[in-house]
Structures are given as C-alpha cells and as structure tokens.
Design an enzyme around this catalytic site. Structure first.
Site, mmCIF file in Angstrom:
data_model
loop_
_atom_site.group_PDB
_atom_site.id
_atom_site.type_symbol
_atom_site.label_atom_id
_atom_site.label_comp_id
_atom_site.label_asym_id
_atom_site.label_seq_id
_atom_site.Cartn_x
_atom_site.Cartn_y
_atom_site.Cartn_z
ATOM 1 N N ASP A 64 13.230 -26.693 22.777
ATOM 2 C CA ASP A 64 13.071 -25.543 23.658
ATOM 3 C C ASP A 64 11.786 -25.731 24.457
ATOM 4 O OD1 ASP A 64 11.266 -25.019 21.581
ATOM 5 O OD2 ASP A 64 11.623 -22.861 21.602
ATOM 6 N N TYR A 66 8.047 -25.613 26.210
ATOM 7 C CA TYR A 66 6.689 -25.327 25.743
ATOM 8 C C TYR A 66 6.425 -23.832 25.903
ATOM 9 C CZ TYR A 66 5.835 -30.391 26.177
ATOM 10 O OH TYR A 66 5.886 -31.759 26.059
ATOM 11 N N PHE A 77 9.897 -31.834 27.650
ATOM 12 C CA PHE A 77 8.711 -32.645 27.363
ATOM 13 C C PHE A 77 7.714 -32.710 28.521
ATOM 14 C CE2 PHE A 77 11.900 -34.382 24.417
ATOM 15 C CZ PHE A 77 11.230 -34.188 23.215
ATOM 16 N N HIS A 186 11.587 -37.031 15.898
ATOM 17 C CA HIS A 186 10.946 -36.364 17.025
ATOM 18 C C HIS A 186 9.568 -36.991 17.283
ATOM 19 C CE1 HIS A 186 9.273 -33.054 19.432
ATOM 20 N NE2 HIS A 186 10.524 -32.713 19.656
#
Length: 227
Positions: A64, A66, A77, A186
């Site tokens: 989701d 930031y 990202f 991740h």
C-alpha cells in the site's frame, strides 16, 4: 478523484460497474473528505497514466502507499523528488547496484521506470495518513486483482516481480507461460537479508525481455533536474 483513461479504461470498465467498486469509490471519497489520505486524489491512478496497458513490460507489486506526509504519488515504492528515500527503496537501489553495477540516484522518484513500461502497482491504492494498511480490505484488492488478471491474459511477455508475502500470494493468479514470475522477500529492512538481496530480479527481467524480442529496461534513474 482522478479517473482512469485510455486502454486501461477499456480493460477495467467492467470493474466500475460492479457493486464492490461503487462501495469502494464511496468509501475512498469519504476518506479523502474527512482527513489526510495518500496519495493525493489527483495521483491516485498515476501508475496507469504513466504506464499504458499495452506498454507494460514489468510489474513491480507493492503493498500500500507510503503513509508519511508528501511521500506517496501513486507509484509503488516511489517518492517525489526532494523526499528522503525510504528504507525499502534504498534496499532496492542496493540490489540494483549489486546486480547491475548501477550507482543509486540522489532521489527516490521512479517515474523513469514507469515511462519505460514498469507498472509500479500497489495491491491497495490509498492509505490514511500515518496508519499503514488502514485501507486494507475496503475493496482495492479486488480491483488490483482484476489488473493482474488482465495482464496475465496478455499474449506478450511480461515480468512480474512479487516481493514479500502479500505480493507473493498473487503468484497463483499468474499461470500464463508467456510470462516470467519472480518472487523474493520484501525489500524492507526487516526481510531484505532473507533473500531479497541477491535475487538479481533486475538482470533476470532484462534477460527475459531480450530473449523475447522486447526492449530491456534501463534501470538507471536520471538525476533530478529541479523541475
């Protein structure tokens, strides 16, 4: 809120007519009206605007947006120039350096990737300020699953980079042998050393694209020019 246009509109228009999407739209609209929600509404569908459906070569799937002030702008990202590079993105840059010998840029804006065909997609497209995962389960997952299913049906080679447990859960949806599906932990500092570092997804993606007659991605990010 922003609207989806172009080829993406044709692909996703059936979703807009479904009950879940109407409820999702009303929920998100109310959230924007009641308090800070990221990304800003005009950036909600930036990933689709910058990477047209028929130009997608690579999909990088995030969780989701930031949740900090001024960070999210609709690309997974990525952060706007002038915003500190978040730890997960710093680790992505480190892996690119180790994989391809590319030095990290001085900013975190990934627009240049998106413009080359890298769909920077989150599974959930909005978040309440300072509350990570706060919009999980309101309907975005069904919408972004439709995006993944549509790309899976494409007859051209596409690379899917699935990082972390949430993204990796989408692997079963990707059953088209035309595509390359890459999975890894991740890039978060909590898990990057468990297998993200050394995954070499960026060189693997380019090798696959080249083998299939598609132009490779230039993973170098131009310096920010202040505009």
């Amino acid at each position: 809120m922003a609207a989806i246009a172009g080829e993406w509109l044709k692909v996703l228009s059936p979703e807009f007519k479904k009950p879940y999407y109407r409820q999702l739209y009303n929920t998100v609209k109310a959230a924007y009206e009641s308090g800070p929600v990221y990304p800003p509404p005009q950036d909600l569908y930036s990933a689709f605007e910058l990477t047209p459906f028929d130009k997608v070569k690579v999909v990088i799937l995030g969780q989701d947006p930031y949740h900090g002030t001024g960070q999210a702008h609709g690309l997974s990202f990525s952060v706007r120039p002038g915003v500190a590079v978040p730890p997960s993105l710093a680790n992505i840059y480190k892996e690119i350096r180790d994989d391809l010998g590319i030095d990290p840029p001085d900013h975190g804006c990934l627009t240049s990737w998106a413009e080359q065909g890298v769909l920077l997609l989150n599974t959930v497209l909005t978040v309440q300020a300072h509350k990570p995962n706060s919009h999980k389960g309101i309907g975005w997952e069904e919408f972004t699953d439709a995006v993944i299913r549509a790309l899976n049906k494409e007859d051209r080679p596409i690379v899917f980079m699935l990082w972390g447990r949430n993204a990796g859960a989408k692997k079963d949806m990707l059953d088209n042998p035309k595509h390359l599906v890459l999975t890894a932990p991740h890039p978060s500092p909590y898990s990057a050393y468990s297998g993200f570092f050394g995954c070499r997804h960026f060189s693997k993606a380019n090798a696959f694209l080249k083998e299939n007659g598609s132009e490779e991605i230039d993973w170098r990010i131009p310096p920010y020019n202040g505009e």
